[in-house]
Enzyme design. Structure first.
Site, PDB file in Angstrom:
ATOM      1  N   GLU A 121       0.836  -1.203   0.000  1.00  0.00           N
ATOM      2  CA  GLU A 121       0.000   0.000   0.000  1.00  0.00           C
ATOM      3  C   GLU A 121       0.870   1.253   0.000  1.00  0.00           C
ATOM      4  O   GLU A 121       0.570   2.230  -0.695  1.00  0.00           O
ATOM      5  CB  GLU A 121      -0.929  -0.019   1.216  1.00  0.00           C
ATOM      6  CG  GLU A 121      -2.001  -1.089   1.114  1.00  0.00           C
ATOM      7  CD  GLU A 121      -2.852  -1.207   2.357  1.00  0.00           C
ATOM      8  OE1 GLU A 121      -4.099  -1.322   2.215  1.00  0.00           O
ATOM      9  OE2 GLU A 121      -2.293  -1.207   3.475  1.00  0.00           O
ATOM     10  N   GLU A 141      -3.043 -10.660   3.887  1.00  0.00           N
ATOM     11  CA  GLU A 141      -4.055 -10.369   4.895  1.00  0.00           C
ATOM     12  C   GLU A 141      -5.013 -11.535   5.132  1.00  0.00           C
ATOM     13  O   GLU A 141      -5.389 -11.824   6.275  1.00  0.00           O
ATOM     14  CB  GLU A 141      -4.856  -9.117   4.481  1.00  0.00           C
ATOM     15  CG  GLU A 141      -4.146  -7.802   4.751  1.00  0.00           C
ATOM     16  CD  GLU A 141      -3.080  -7.451   3.744  1.00  0.00           C
ATOM     17  OE1 GLU A 141      -2.471  -6.379   3.881  1.00  0.00           O
ATOM     18  OE2 GLU A 141      -2.853  -8.240   2.799  1.00  0.00           O
TER      19      GLU A 141
END
Length: 265
Positions: A121, A141
């Protein structure tokens, strides 16, 4: 207004050379440069000030073997955050990464080792990503019972598409090598990512700052608009940028035949 020299940084290193090239270094190598709450706040401070401090371009790099392993999971576990706590933390991540993407100063990320989770990110908030031969990208994740919270659904999906991002999160798929470039996670794959990042940063710094500001902010804004609104905004930005004095000087060189030709090496 606070100055760069006023910043008391713990997890980042910051240098700006005489040409206005800023180097921002992630400096938690023992943690694989995982992003804790302190680092996020420092990113907000640094990237709030750099455009106003006259930086012409930024190289984002990391100490140690890895660019960034993402969210500091140890801090997250120890904090025992509530849903509201984590929501507000995510909003700070968005603040930091929006400062980067929309700040108007070109950011060149020199990538190595792990670029995973929140590290991806962070990298996707830079305008140009350069990977070395050992760089790998992942969104683990799903395997950790988590969900992205720092803009991957916006930026990473924008780079590689929704289907690839879902695949990465569901299965733990990693991208590396030429495949990472082919799907859009990096624009360059080289042996020395930092050297290439500085080369590109210095090339971009030679552009008029107003042109770079438009390239590194207006395009992202326009992607959030309808086609009709974006076409209007593009016309307005072009009107301002294309009539600046720096453009007139370069157009004069073109008209006189002294400007560099656009052609392959």
């Amino acid at each position: 207004m606070k100055k760069l020299s006023d910043l008391a940084l713990e997890n980042l290193l910051l240098e700006v050379d005489a040409d206005g090239i800023a180097t921002v270094t992630l400096n938690r190598p023992a943690k694989r440069n995982a992003l804790d709450s302190t680092t996020i706040e420092e990113l907000i401070e640094v990237f709030s000030l750099l455009p106003r401090a006259g930086a012409r371009a930024v190289v984002l790099r990391a100490n140690g073997d890895h660019f960034c392993a993402g969210l500091d999971l140890v801090e997250h576990y120890n904090e025992g955050r509530s849903a509201a706590d984590f929501m507000h933390l995510c909003l700070r991540w968005h603040e930091a990464f929006n400062k980067m993407e929309y700040g108007g100063v070109p950011i060149f990320a020199a990538l190595k080792g792990a670029v995973v989770g929140g590290g991806l990110e962070l990298a996707s908030s830079a305008h140009v990503r350069i990977m070395d031969e050992d760089t790998y990208f992942g969104l683990p994740e799903g395997q950790r019972g988590l969900f992205t919270g720092g803009g991957a659904t916006i930026r990473v999906a924008g780079l590689i598409g929704k289907a690839r991002m879902i695949d990465m999160m569901l299965t733990g798929r990693l991208y590396s090598g030429d495949e990472a470039v082919s799907v859009g996670l990096a624009q360059y794959r080289v042996k020395d990512a930092e050297a290439k990042a500085y080369e590109l940063a210095r090339a971009a710094a030679r552009n008029p700052p107003l042109s770079n500001f438009a390239i590194c902010s207006a395009i992202s804004h326009m992607q959030n608009m309808s086609a009709l609104d974006a076409s209007y905004a593009e016309s307005v930005v072009a009107g301002v940028v294309n009539t600046q004095e720096a453009a007139r000087e370069r157009l004069a060189a073109f008209a006189k035949g002294t400007a560099a030709k656009v052609k392959p090496d």
